[in-house]
Design an enzyme around this catalytic site. Structure first.
Site, short mmCIF file in Angstrom:
data_model
loop_
_atom_site.label_atom_id
_atom_site.label_comp_id
_atom_site.label_asym_id
_atom_site.label_seq_id
_atom_site.Cartn_x
_atom_site.Cartn_y
_atom_site.Cartn_z
N ARG A 30 1.00 -1.12 -0.16
CA ARG A 30 0.19 0.05 0.01
C ARG A 30 0.95 1.40 -0.24
O ARG A 30 1.91 1.26 0.65
CB ARG A 30 -0.89 0.22 0.94
CG ARG A 30 -1.99 -0.98 1.26
CD ARG A 30 -3.15 -0.99 1.91
NE ARG A 30 -4.07 -2.28 2.00
CZ ARG A 30 -4.60 -2.80 1.00
NH1 ARG A 30 -4.93 -1.82 -0.20
NH2 ARG A 30 -5.38 -3.84 0.99
N GLU A 96 9.20 10.54 -8.22
CA GLU A 96 10.00 10.73 -6.98
C GLU A 96 10.67 9.34 -6.36
O GLU A 96 11.79 9.78 -5.79
CB GLU A 96 8.86 11.00 -5.95
CG GLU A 96 8.24 12.45 -6.09
CD GLU A 96 7.02 12.71 -5.06
OE1 GLU A 96 6.94 11.83 -4.28
OE2 GLU A 96 6.56 13.72 -4.95
N HIS A 101 7.56 1.51 -10.35
CA HIS A 101 6.43 0.94 -9.69
C HIS A 101 5.06 1.46 -10.43
O HIS A 101 5.12 2.51 -10.97
CB HIS A 101 6.26 1.63 -8.17
CG HIS A 101 6.67 3.20 -8.32
ND1 HIS A 101 7.96 3.53 -8.10
CD2 HIS A 101 5.61 4.18 -8.20
CE1 HIS A 101 7.83 4.99 -8.27
NE2 HIS A 101 6.56 5.33 -8.19
P1 AMP Z 1 6.29 8.41 -7.91
O1 AMP Z 1 5.87 10.14 -7.70
O2 AMP Z 1 5.44 7.86 -9.06
O3 AMP Z 1 7.69 8.16 -7.73
O4 AMP Z 1 5.47 7.95 -6.62
C1 AMP Z 1 6.09 7.50 -5.43
C2 AMP Z 1 4.93 7.14 -4.34
O5 AMP Z 1 5.70 6.21 -3.33
C3 AMP Z 1 4.23 7.99 -3.81
O6 AMP Z 1 2.87 8.02 -4.21
C4 AMP Z 1 4.56 7.91 -2.33
O7 AMP Z 1 3.41 8.26 -1.51
C5 AMP Z 1 5.01 6.49 -2.11
N1 AMP Z 1 5.77 6.20 -1.24
C6 AMP Z 1 7.02 7.10 -0.76
N2 AMP Z 1 7.61 6.16 0.39
C7 AMP Z 1 6.68 5.10 0.59
C8 AMP Z 1 6.95 4.02 1.56
N3 AMP Z 1 7.90 4.16 2.34
N4 AMP Z 1 5.91 3.07 1.62
C9 AMP Z 1 5.13 3.15 0.41
N5 AMP Z 1 4.85 4.19 -0.38
C10 AMP Z 1 5.75 5.20 -0.26
#
Ligand code: AMP
Ligand code: ZN
Length: 116
Positions: A30, A96, A101
């Site tokens: 999640r 980010e 993913h």
């Molecule tokens: P992106 O902007 O596509 O790289 O999405 C990165 C996603 O990772 C974001 O939706 C964050 O909320 C999520 N995220 C960051 N750290 C964690 C974590 N420790 N566990 C789960 N999700 C995370």
């Protein structure tokens, strides 16, 4: 990639996550900051920076990520009403975390594909 990468550390069990599905090659957990009622991230256990690198380097593994994402959507009850899969890739997409993913979004109407 190892310790520098947040999602590699989740794969290694060094950082906790709410895991919803695990296969030999993929992991689904999640999102820590959900943007929809259901928001799950699906990753290959092996490190690839983004979906372009994954698809070019190991298209079979890219397919396994899609298959796991679909199973998650089914298990989360999203198939009837629909869901969205998203791979942010690079700067313009606002990526980010540089371990590829798939975002699996669902559980409510998701709005327009993009905001202008
Ligand atoms: P992106 O902007 O596509 O790289 O999405 C990165 C996603 O990772 C974001 O939706 C964050 O909320 C999520 N995220 C960051 N750290 C964690 C974590 N420790 N566990 C789960 N999700 C995370
Ligand atoms: Zn990684």
């Amino acid at each position: 990639m190892g310790t520098d990468c947040l999602f590699c550390r989740i794969v290694a069990g060094e950082i906790p996550a709410t895991i919803v599905r695990e296969t030999a090659t993929t992991l689904a957990f999640r999102d820590i900051d959900p943007k929809a009622p259901t928001h799950v991230l699906v990753i290959p256990k092996e490190h690839y920076a983004d979906v372009a690198t994954l698809a070019q380097g190991d298209p079979g593994l890219a397919g396994e990520v899609l298959a796991t994402a679909t199973t998650v959507a089914e298990e989360e009850g999203l198939l009837a009403d629909g869901f969205r899969l998203m791979f942010n890739t690079g700067a313009y997409a606002g990526q980010e975390v540089f371990h590829v993913h798939a975002h699996v979004f669902g559980g409510a109407p998701l709005g327009p594909m993009l905001c202008r």
